[in-house]
Design an enzyme around this catalytic site. Structure first.
Site, PDB file in Angstrom:
ATOM      1  N   LYS A  21       3.979  -6.688   0.699  1.00 15.81           N
ATOM      2  CA  LYS A  21       2.568  -6.746   0.156  1.00 15.81           C
ATOM      3  C   LYS A  21       2.497  -5.524  -1.069  1.00 15.81           C
ATOM      4  O   LYS A  21       2.728  -4.313  -0.592  1.00 15.81           O
ATOM      5  CB  LYS A  21       1.719  -6.378   1.431  1.00 15.81           C
ATOM      6  CG  LYS A  21       0.216  -6.057   1.008  1.00 15.81           C
ATOM      7  CD  LYS A  21      -0.884  -5.951   2.157  1.00 15.81           C
ATOM      8  CE  LYS A  21      -2.049  -5.737   2.101  1.00 15.81           C
ATOM      9  NZ  LYS A  21      -2.815  -6.925   1.499  1.00 15.81           N
ATOM     10  N   THR A  24      -3.900  -5.190  -3.200  1.00 11.72           N
ATOM     11  CA  THR A  24      -4.821  -5.524  -2.042  1.00 11.72           C
ATOM     12  C   THR A  24      -6.177  -6.074  -2.950  1.00 11.72           C
ATOM     13  O   THR A  24      -6.328  -5.711  -3.940  1.00 11.72           O
ATOM     14  CB  THR A  24      -5.262  -4.237  -1.353  1.00 11.72           C
ATOM     15  OG1 THR A  24      -6.214  -4.365  -0.366  1.00 11.72           O
ATOM     16  CG2 THR A  24      -5.526  -3.083  -2.331  1.00 11.72           C
ATOM     17  N   GLU A  74       0.518 -10.420  -1.642  1.00 19.35           N
ATOM     18  CA  GLU A  74      -0.006 -10.246  -0.313  1.00 19.35           C
ATOM     19  C   GLU A  74       0.775 -10.543   0.951  1.00 19.35           C
ATOM     20  O   GLU A  74       0.404 -10.448   2.013  1.00 19.35           O
ATOM     21  CB  GLU A  74      -1.505 -10.797  -0.151  1.00 19.35           C
ATOM     22  CG  GLU A  74      -2.496 -10.300  -0.976  1.00 19.35           C
ATOM     23  CD  GLU A  74      -3.373  -9.065  -0.299  1.00 19.35           C
ATOM     24  OE1 GLU A  74      -3.018  -8.560   0.560  1.00 19.35           O
ATOM     25  OE2 GLU A  74      -4.457  -8.839  -0.977  1.00 19.35           O
TER      26      GLU A  74
END
Length: 105
Positions: A21, A24, A74
């Site tokens: 990831k 955000t 993500e």
């Protein structure tokens, strides 16, 4: 006012620490960071610190503009990403993509 820390749900901790990831998606209230800024990262649920990140980029993006590339950053599929966004920010169209890298664990 610039953020001085950032939190993530515990379910995202492993993906962040593994480097899977790298972005955000946040609402405007949580978009106040600048490129180069270093932030401590904690879990949303217990505020337990688990790493520091450095902000690489901040870009406005609309929910309807999200692509498989965003989803991959993500560590999700696009439908999963849209579901998570709808859960966290119901009805919100304008998001901010914050790209980051891990500095320490």
């Amino acid at each position: 006012m610039l953020l001085n820390k950032i939190t993530f749900f515990e379910r995202f901790e492993h993906d962040i620490l593994s480097g899977a990831k790298t972005i955000t998606l946040r609402d405007e209230a949580e978009s106040h960071v600048i490129v180069g800024q270093i932030l401590p990262v904690s879990t949303f649920e217990t505020e337990r610190w688990f790493c520091d990140i450095q902000i690489i980029d901040v870009t406005p993006v609309k929910l309807t503009e999200l692509t498989e590339v965003h989803a991959k950053q993500e560590n999700m599929t696009l439908p999963q990403l849209r579901d998570v966004i709808a859960e966290i920010y119901p009805g919100l169209e304008q998001l901010f993509m914050i790209r980051f890298r891990i500095l320490s664990q």
